[in-house]
Design a protein around this motif. Sequence first.
Motif, short mmCIF file in Angstrom:
data_model
loop_
_atom_site.label_atom_id
_atom_site.label_comp_id
_atom_site.label_asym_id
_atom_site.label_seq_id
_atom_site.Cartn_x
_atom_site.Cartn_y
_atom_site.Cartn_z
N ALA A 32 73.51 -56.39 129.79
CA ALA A 32 74.01 -57.67 130.33
C ALA A 32 74.33 -57.50 131.81
O ALA A 32 74.27 -58.45 132.58
N PHE A 33 74.63 -56.26 132.20
CA PHE A 33 74.94 -55.97 133.61
C PHE A 33 73.82 -56.42 134.54
O PHE A 33 74.07 -56.87 135.65
N ASP A 34 72.58 -56.34 134.06
CA ASP A 34 71.43 -56.72 134.89
C ASP A 34 71.35 -58.22 135.15
O ASP A 34 70.56 -58.66 135.98
N PHE A 35 72.16 -59.01 134.44
CA PHE A 35 72.16 -60.45 134.62
C PHE A 35 73.34 -60.95 135.43
O PHE A 35 73.51 -62.15 135.63
N ILE A 36 74.15 -60.02 135.93
CA ILE A 36 75.30 -60.37 136.77
C ILE A 36 74.80 -60.69 138.17
O ILE A 36 73.95 -59.98 138.71
N LEU A 37 75.30 -61.75 138.75
CA LEU A 37 74.83 -62.17 140.08
C LEU A 37 75.19 -61.18 141.17
O LEU A 37 74.39 -60.92 142.07
N ASN A 38 76.38 -60.61 141.12
CA ASN A 38 76.82 -59.68 142.16
C ASN A 38 77.15 -58.33 141.54
O ASN A 38 78.31 -57.97 141.40
N MET A 39 76.11 -57.60 141.18
CA MET A 39 76.30 -56.32 140.48
C MET A 39 77.10 -55.32 141.29
O MET A 39 77.98 -54.64 140.75
N SER A 40 76.83 -55.22 142.56
CA SER A 40 77.49 -54.22 143.39
C SER A 40 79.01 -54.40 143.40
O SER A 40 79.76 -53.43 143.30
N ASN A 41 79.46 -55.65 143.48
CA ASN A 41 80.90 -55.90 143.50
C ASN A 41 81.54 -55.83 142.11
O ASN A 41 82.75 -55.85 142.00
N THR A 42 80.72 -55.74 141.08
CA THR A 42 81.22 -55.75 139.71
C THR A 42 81.45 -54.35 139.16
O THR A 42 82.13 -54.18 138.16
N LEU A 43 80.94 -53.34 139.81
CA LEU A 43 81.09 -51.97 139.31
C LEU A 43 82.56 -51.62 139.06
O LEU A 43 82.91 -51.09 138.00
N GLN A 44 83.42 -51.92 140.00
CA GLN A 44 84.83 -51.57 139.86
C GLN A 44 85.48 -52.37 138.73
O GLN A 44 86.31 -51.83 137.99
N THR A 45 85.10 -53.62 138.56
CA THR A 45 85.64 -54.43 137.47
C THR A 45 85.33 -53.80 136.12
O THR A 45 86.20 -53.67 135.25
#
Length: 164
Positions: free
Chosen positions: A119-132
């Motif tokens: 599902a991570f591949d469908f996140i619009l802003n993957m780079s900013n989501t790593l920490q979340t």
Amino acid sequence: QLVSTQSTGILAEKGGAKRLELCSVLELGGLTPSVGLLQEIKKHVLIPVFCMIRCRSGDFFYNSYEISTMVSDAKELAKNGADGFVFGFLDGDQAVDINSCKLFMKSLSKEYQCTFHRAFDFILNMSNTLQTVKDLGFSRILTTGGGPDVSSSLDELKNFASRI
């Protein structure tokens, strides 16, 4: 190693796999395996078995009924030997559904290692989501880096790896 049958689980362990990711219906991207399949694999392998939690194919936006179903499935799989879980919930903005992820993790009887799946591949802003994802308690992320396959996203994956 991704497996969907008892025999592939046994072969993966013999081939050197360090853990299994158990799911059903691979042709639909992987769905929650049955308790019976988990029990049979656990009889024959010593490595950890992480179960995919995904109640249907398609997108990763789940309503409260689907989340409840997946929580129930995870509890049953946990009672029957699952060593961890592989799942990912997104919200309508194509971001991590933080509340549903927290609810799912808190509903289990103990702390399990969890992997945030593709599902991570469908996140619009993957780079900013790593920490979340890390802050939520996930120990791994399954991703191609947003591309159709790993080889097309190597630079992005190296960037992710350097930040975790």
